[in-house]
Design an enzyme around this catalytic site. Structure first.
Site, mmCIF file in Angstrom:
data_model
loop_
_atom_site.group_PDB
_atom_site.id
_atom_site.type_symbol
_atom_site.label_atom_id
_atom_site.label_comp_id
_atom_site.label_asym_id
_atom_site.label_seq_id
_atom_site.Cartn_x
_atom_site.Cartn_y
_atom_site.Cartn_z
ATOM 1 N N LYS A 71 17.687 6.456 17.307
ATOM 2 C CA LYS A 71 16.444 6.087 17.983
ATOM 3 C C LYS A 71 16.507 4.647 18.467
ATOM 4 O O LYS A 71 16.857 3.752 17.711
ATOM 5 C CB LYS A 71 15.248 6.272 17.037
ATOM 6 C CG LYS A 71 15.016 7.711 16.608
ATOM 7 C CD LYS A 71 13.804 7.837 15.712
ATOM 8 C CE LYS A 71 14.026 7.144 14.384
ATOM 9 N NZ LYS A 71 12.881 7.307 13.475
ATOM 10 N N GLU A 94 -15.825 0.838 -9.729
ATOM 11 C CA GLU A 94 -14.896 0.595 -10.829
ATOM 12 C C GLU A 94 -14.597 1.897 -11.583
ATOM 13 O O GLU A 94 -15.478 2.728 -11.782
ATOM 14 C CB GLU A 94 -15.476 -0.426 -11.809
ATOM 15 C CG GLU A 94 -15.468 -1.847 -11.314
ATOM 16 C CD GLU A 94 -15.943 -2.832 -12.369
ATOM 17 O OE1 GLU A 94 -16.100 -2.421 -13.537
ATOM 18 O OE2 GLU A 94 -16.166 -4.004 -12.026
#
Length: 318
Positions: free
Chosen positions: A198, A45
């Site tokens: 592509k 934390e």
């Protein structure tokens, strides 16, 4: 009111993602970085502490959300909350690289729009403005209900290539969606553009199915993208360009994400040079003699100053 007087009510803070860039910005603006500490409990934390008063100050918080993006995002959200609870006048979040920006739409059914979620989290935490550089998608600005200033690194990249005095240059967009970005650089270099069309292949490393649209024979090609992640696009694209007659190929981007195995691919490729900026801090293992890093520190420093003094940010690119 003079800029010097305005800066007396300004505080600049850095979190952990890119301290060298934050230090450069602070030096250019001629202010000290704000004092804060970030610690972690044993379970991971984050614990944040601001070690000086910021009540009534305009605060600027510098943090890219690159790898480890989730940790850096939590640091950012917690720091914003700390600034809000300490009564900062404004909380201006400077995110040189805005992570999750590729998830800007629903490409398939039941997908989240995570870039919008991040915008919601930043606003809920208490951010009053966002400053970023070359967002992956322009619509990310519209995900916020607070001001968003998008700075552009095109001029920095263009000046680098102008100093190299390359001949017969063509700027190549790696896909059709990047033609506007390529056009911007091409205009600065007084060069034509081309793009790579592509097509999907079962072999992700194959250049088969990449069509080159535009005249690139005998020319120096510069592939421009907003980011280079795994480097598959620029390395396979460079091979396609060379096979179609390009003399040599450079690649450039604003954000050098360089996820594994990007550096290895670049080393083994026929790319002449890869140019990135320091929007993302590069660990030693991601550095290579063929990768050149340009600084966006001056751009961000000027952008921050213009926001602080209520001056036009868009005029930076006129």
């Amino acid at each position: 009111m003079s800029r010097a007087r305005d800066l007396s009510k300004m505080k600049l803070f850095s979190l952990n993602s890119n301290v060298p860039l934050a230090e450069e910005i602070a030096k250019l603006i001629k202010v000290d970085l704000g004092k804060s500490s970030i610690k972690r409990f044993s379970d991971g934390e984050v614990q944040m502490n601001i070690e000086e008063t910021i009540r009534g100050y305009d605060t600027y918080l510098i943090q890219s959300t690159a790898e480890p993006g989730n940790e850096y995002l939590m640091e950012l959200l917690i720091m914003i909350d700390a600034l809000k609870r300490a009564s900062a006048q404004t909380i201006n979040v400077v995110i040189p690289y805005y992570g999750y920006s590729r998830q800007d739409r629903k490409a398939r059914s039941r997908e989240p729009i995570t870039a919008k979620l991040i915008a919601n989290l930043l606003e809920a935490a208490g951010a009053t403005r966002v400053i970023s550089v070359d967002l992956h998608a322009p619509q990310v600005q519209g995900f916020f209900n607070i001001p968003v200033d998008q700075l552009k690194a095109n001029s920095i990249i263009a000046n680098y290539f102008l100093e190299k005095k390359l001949e017969d240059v063509v700027v190549v967009a790696p896909e059709n969606a990047g033609t506007a970005r390529a056009r911007g650089l091409a205009n600065k270099l007084d060069a034509p553009i081309a793009f790579l069309d592509k097509q999907r292949s079962s072999d992700p490393n194959s250049v088969h199915g990449i069509n080159v649209i535009g005249d690139i024979k005998g020319k120096t090609a510069i592939i421009l993208d907003d980011m280079i992640d795994t480097a598959r696009t620029v390395t396979s694209g460079s091979l396609a360009l060379l096979q179609n007659g390009a003399k040599e190929v450079y690649a450039c981007c604003t954000h050098g994400v360089l996820s594994e195995p990007a550096v290895t691919r670049i080393r083994e490729s026929q790319l002449k040079e890869v140019i990135i900026t320091n929007s993302i801090y590069q660990a030693l293992e991601k550095r290579d003699e063929r990768i050149t890093t340009l600084s966006i520190g001056p751009l961000l420093a000027e952008g921050i100053l213009r926001v602080q003094h209520n001056e036009s940010v868009s005029s930076l690119f006129d």
